[in-house]
Scaffold this active site. Sequence first.
Site, PDB file in Angstrom:
ATOM      1  N   LYS A 163      40.987  13.498 -37.975  1.00 39.52           N
ATOM      2  CA  LYS A 163      40.323  12.794 -36.861  1.00 39.52           C
ATOM      3  C   LYS A 163      41.335  12.494 -35.752  1.00 39.52           C
ATOM      4  O   LYS A 163      41.077  12.707 -34.575  1.00 39.52           O
ATOM      5  CB  LYS A 163      39.677  11.486 -37.365  1.00 39.52           C
ATOM      6  CG  LYS A 163      38.716  11.700 -38.533  1.00 39.52           C
ATOM      7  CD  LYS A 163      38.054  10.421 -38.989  1.00 39.52           C
ATOM      8  CE  LYS A 163      38.995   9.411 -39.659  1.00 39.52           C
ATOM      9  NZ  LYS A 163      39.548   9.844 -40.951  1.00 39.52           N
ATOM     10  N   ARG A 192      31.834   2.683 -40.437  1.00 40.15           N
ATOM     11  CA  ARG A 192      32.338   2.997 -41.779  1.00 40.15           C
ATOM     12  C   ARG A 192      31.428   2.473 -42.875  1.00 40.15           C
ATOM     13  O   ARG A 192      31.665   2.751 -44.052  1.00 40.15           O
ATOM     14  CB  ARG A 192      33.702   2.349 -41.943  1.00 40.15           C
ATOM     15  CG  ARG A 192      34.851   3.329 -41.873  1.00 40.15           C
ATOM     16  CD  ARG A 192      36.120   2.549 -42.055  1.00 40.15           C
ATOM     17  NE  ARG A 192      37.196   3.363 -42.510  1.00 40.15           N
ATOM     18  CZ  ARG A 192      38.145   3.857 -41.712  1.00 40.15           C
ATOM     19  NH1 ARG A 192      38.104   3.666 -40.423  1.00 40.15           N
ATOM     20  NH2 ARG A 192      39.131   4.550 -42.221  1.00 40.15           N
ATOM     21  N   ARG A 199      52.689  12.192 -43.598  1.00 39.22           N
ATOM     22  CA  ARG A 199      52.476  11.912 -42.168  1.00 39.22           C
ATOM     23  C   ARG A 199      53.512  10.921 -41.639  1.00 39.22           C
ATOM     24  O   ARG A 199      53.834   9.921 -42.270  1.00 39.22           O
ATOM     25  CB  ARG A 199      51.074  11.327 -41.961  1.00 39.22           C
ATOM     26  CG  ARG A 199      50.861  10.796 -40.556  1.00 39.22           C
ATOM     27  CD  ARG A 199      49.425  10.505 -40.236  1.00 39.22           C
ATOM     28  NE  ARG A 199      48.821   9.529 -41.128  1.00 39.22           N
ATOM     29  CZ  ARG A 199      47.550   9.186 -41.071  1.00 39.22           C
ATOM     30  NH1 ARG A 199      46.747   9.748 -40.195  1.00 39.22           N
ATOM     31  NH2 ARG A 199      47.074   8.294 -41.914  1.00 39.22           N
ATOM     32  N   ARG A 211      52.905   4.814 -41.821  1.00 41.76           N
ATOM     33  CA  ARG A 211      51.968   3.690 -41.898  1.00 41.76           C
ATOM     34  C   ARG A 211      52.058   3.018 -43.266  1.00 41.76           C
ATOM     35  O   ARG A 211      52.194   3.701 -44.279  1.00 41.76           O
ATOM     36  CB  ARG A 211      50.534   4.195 -41.667  1.00 41.76           C
ATOM     37  CG  ARG A 211      50.167   4.277 -40.214  1.00 41.76           C
ATOM     38  CD  ARG A 211      48.857   4.966 -39.944  1.00 41.76           C
ATOM     39  NE  ARG A 211      47.759   4.665 -40.843  1.00 41.76           N
ATOM     40  CZ  ARG A 211      46.544   5.174 -40.700  1.00 41.76           C
ATOM     41  NH1 ARG A 211      46.264   5.992 -39.703  1.00 41.76           N
ATOM     42  NH2 ARG A 211      45.589   4.876 -41.544  1.00 41.76           N
ATOM     43  N   ARG A 254      41.257   3.861 -50.338  1.00 44.46           N
ATOM     44  CA  ARG A 254      40.663   4.334 -49.076  1.00 44.46           C
ATOM     45  C   ARG A 254      39.605   5.408 -49.366  1.00 44.46           C
ATOM     46  O   ARG A 254      38.538   5.424 -48.751  1.00 44.46           O
ATOM     47  CB  ARG A 254      41.758   4.896 -48.153  1.00 44.46           C
ATOM     48  CG  ARG A 254      42.646   3.792 -47.566  1.00 44.46           C
ATOM     49  CD  ARG A 254      43.967   4.327 -47.029  1.00 44.46           C
ATOM     50  NE  ARG A 254      43.851   5.094 -45.810  1.00 44.46           N
ATOM     51  CZ  ARG A 254      44.856   5.770 -45.256  1.00 44.46           C
ATOM     52  NH1 ARG A 254      46.064   5.763 -45.825  1.00 44.46           N
ATOM     53  NH2 ARG A 254      44.682   6.435 -44.142  1.00 44.46           N
TER      54      ARG A 254
HETATM   55  P1  AP5 Z   1      45.245  12.817 -39.177  1.00 46.71           P
HETATM   56  O1  AP5 Z   1      44.554  13.608 -38.125  1.00 46.71           O
HETATM   57  O2  AP5 Z   1      46.318  11.876 -38.736  1.00 46.71           O
HETATM   58  O3  AP5 Z   1      44.184  12.104 -40.129  1.00 46.71           O
HETATM   59  P2  AP5 Z   1      42.987  11.101 -39.803  1.00 46.71           P
HETATM   60  O4  AP5 Z   1      41.700  11.783 -40.148  1.00 46.71           O
HETATM   61  O5  AP5 Z   1      43.098  10.537 -38.419  1.00 46.71           O
HETATM   62  O6  AP5 Z   1      43.298  10.027 -40.914  1.00 46.71           O
HETATM   63  P3  AP5 Z   1      43.562   8.476 -40.840  1.00 46.71           P
HETATM   64  O7  AP5 Z   1      44.444   8.169 -42.006  1.00 46.71           O
HETATM   65  O8  AP5 Z   1      44.038   8.039 -39.497  1.00 46.71           O
HETATM   66  O9  AP5 Z   1      42.121   7.974 -41.088  1.00 46.71           O
HETATM   67  P4  AP5 Z   1      41.686   6.674 -41.755  1.00 46.71           P
HETATM   68  O10 AP5 Z   1      40.224   6.766 -41.534  1.00 46.71           O
HETATM   69  O11 AP5 Z   1      42.098   6.448 -43.143  1.00 46.71           O
HETATM   70  O12 AP5 Z   1      42.527   5.586 -40.957  1.00 46.71           O
HETATM   71  P5  AP5 Z   1      42.110   4.566 -39.810  1.00 46.71           P
HETATM   72  O13 AP5 Z   1      43.280   4.445 -38.931  1.00 46.71           O
HETATM   73  O14 AP5 Z   1      40.791   4.923 -39.229  1.00 46.71           O
HETATM   74  O15 AP5 Z   1      45.870  13.832 -40.243  1.00 46.71           O
HETATM   75  C1  AP5 Z   1      46.652  13.345 -41.325  1.00 46.71           C
HETATM   76  C2  AP5 Z   1      47.894  14.234 -41.508  1.00 46.71           C
HETATM   77  O16 AP5 Z   1      47.477  15.545 -41.895  1.00 46.71           O
HETATM   78  C3  AP5 Z   1      48.724  14.396 -40.235  1.00 46.71           C
HETATM   79  O17 AP5 Z   1      50.080  14.322 -40.576  1.00 46.71           O
HETATM   80  C4  AP5 Z   1      48.355  15.793 -39.710  1.00 46.71           C
HETATM   81  O18 AP5 Z   1      49.478  16.404 -39.066  1.00 46.71           O
HETATM   82  C5  AP5 Z   1      47.958  16.520 -40.977  1.00 46.71           C
HETATM   83  N1  AP5 Z   1      46.871  17.472 -40.747  1.00 46.71           N
HETATM   84  C6  AP5 Z   1      45.735  17.271 -40.030  1.00 46.71           C
HETATM   85  N2  AP5 Z   1      44.951  18.353 -40.075  1.00 46.71           N
HETATM   86  C7  AP5 Z   1      45.603  19.259 -40.860  1.00 46.71           C
HETATM   87  C8  AP5 Z   1      45.305  20.590 -41.274  1.00 46.71           C
HETATM   88  N3  AP5 Z   1      44.174  21.228 -40.923  1.00 46.71           N
HETATM   89  N4  AP5 Z   1      46.205  21.221 -42.082  1.00 46.71           N
HETATM   90  C9  AP5 Z   1      47.361  20.591 -42.465  1.00 46.71           C
HETATM   91  N5  AP5 Z   1      47.703  19.339 -42.071  1.00 46.71           N
HETATM   92  C10 AP5 Z   1      46.838  18.681 -41.282  1.00 46.71           C
HETATM   93  O19 AP5 Z   1      41.883   3.215 -40.636  1.00 46.71           O
HETATM   94  C11 AP5 Z   1      42.951   2.544 -41.250  1.00 46.71           C
HETATM   95  C12 AP5 Z   1      42.436   1.245 -41.876  1.00 46.71           C
HETATM   96  O20 AP5 Z   1      41.895   0.376 -40.845  1.00 46.71           O
HETATM   97  C13 AP5 Z   1      41.293   1.386 -42.874  1.00 46.71           C
HETATM   98  O21 AP5 Z   1      41.747   1.715 -44.156  1.00 46.71           O
HETATM   99  C14 AP5 Z   1      40.661  -0.021 -42.793  1.00 46.71           C
HETATM  100  O22 AP5 Z   1      41.413  -0.959 -43.519  1.00 46.71           O
HETATM  101  C15 AP5 Z   1      40.768  -0.364 -41.332  1.00 46.71           C
HETATM  102  N6  AP5 Z   1      39.579   0.056 -40.571  1.00 46.71           N
HETATM  103  C16 AP5 Z   1      39.546   0.964 -39.559  1.00 46.71           C
HETATM  104  N7  AP5 Z   1      38.303   1.113 -39.086  1.00 46.71           N
HETATM  105  C17 AP5 Z   1      37.517   0.284 -39.813  1.00 46.71           C
HETATM  106  C18 AP5 Z   1      36.120   0.006 -39.822  1.00 46.71           C
HETATM  107  N8  AP5 Z   1      35.271   0.628 -38.969  1.00 46.71           N
HETATM  108  N9  AP5 Z   1      35.644  -0.890 -40.714  1.00 46.71           N
HETATM  109  C19 AP5 Z   1      36.477  -1.529 -41.559  1.00 46.71           C
HETATM  110  N10 AP5 Z   1      37.800  -1.307 -41.633  1.00 46.71           N
HETATM  111  C20 AP5 Z   1      38.326  -0.409 -40.748  1.00 46.71           C
END
Ligand code: AP5
Length: 310
Positions: free
Chosen positions: A96, A171, A210, A255, A266
């Site tokens: 994402k 979510r 990452r 992170r 997660r």
């Molecule tokens: P990357 O693109 O960085 O992954 P991502 O999908 O953005 O994953 P996140 O970890 O950011 O998502 P998340 O939903 O867990 O975290 P969020 O910040 O929303 O890719 C990951 C890695 O893989 C990178 O190094 C990239 O280079 C590599 N990669 C990507 N594509 C690839 C490919 N095709 N091949 C190989 N490598 C690849 O949330 C964090 C926390 O915030 C949650 O756990 C929760 O506590 C809280 N939170 C956030 N939103 C809410 C909500 N709406 N409600 C409640 N709590 C919330």
Amino acid sequence: MFSTAARRLTTAGVRSVGARCLSTSAKTASRSMNKNALPFLFAGGLTAFGLTQYNQSQSAQCDTAAGDDSKAVENKFSTYWPRNILILFGPPGAGKGTHGPKIEDLLGIPQLSTGDMLRAAVAAQTEVGKKAQAIMKAGGLVSDDIVVGIIRDRIKEDDCKFGFILDGFPRTLEQTKALDKMLAEEGACVTKVIELQVPDEVLEERICGRWIHKKSGRSYHVKFAPPKSMKTDSNGKPVAESMLDDETGEPLMQRPDDTATALVKRLAGYHGETVPILKHYEPKGVVKTVNANQKMDGVWTEVLASLSRK
Ligand code: AP5
């Protein structure tokens, strides 16, 4: 044109940390140009062509007139054109944060990441940040009322008037209903849900490898997207001091929730509470599925296809 990095430049304060959640106040000139260009892209060449011709043949006085015309077109589009409201959907590590900025560049609408907004609040130790810190580190979900409140305020900002990309929100079904309701109040609705599908077993390697540049949000990976400066030790592990941002040379960081232990929680949250959201949107015909378990270029090609109206 303008790079994602340039548009991600931030102002002071809480938002300086949240790269994917820039506010109107943090808009750079380039973002503002990008937004202003949008109506022309959609409104068509005719208006843009007409203005170009007009500008070429008239004096400085005409610039004002063209500016007025341009404002009129923008107003027309912000009043009558449906907003592009996209949800980037997928488990942690699905991509994402990797593909969201490219959609931003393509469509000229902002990516709103609740994760980035919450991390910014944690870094600034606001009331919300203090409540969220421990939950996030352990990989749990922050309460619905907090995130709904954050999004409700953010989407009212001026840069969201043509649409926005939601990353990490909604979510839960509760958040989904709140989103639908707040959009319906403005006569809008979710126009597309792009589901990035990746099997759980490949996510640990992505998440634990990452590294990010905190200020810009640029994401690296020790194996799939290493920074130019990376050096490894005798065990092949990256040397922390050598992990520097390609553009600024500043240190990268990991992170606190990017651990194998937090990932288990997660993923449980994702499958238990987030995946049911797809069933909510499927009958509306807006869900598009992308195979995100392939090289990044291949994923992007499928994302582009999913964005197309055809
Ligand atoms: P990357 O693109 O960085 O992954 P991502 O999908 O953005 O994953 P996140 O970890 O950011 O998502 P998340 O939903 O867990 O975290 P969020 O910040 O929303 O890719 C990951 C890695 O893989 C990178 O190094 C990239 O280079 C590599 N990669 C990507 N594509 C690839 C490919 N095709 N091949 C190989 N490598 C690849 O949330 C964090 C926390 O915030 C949650 O756990 C929760 O506590 C809280 N939170 C956030 N939103 C809410 C909500 N709406 N409600 C409640 N709590 C919330």
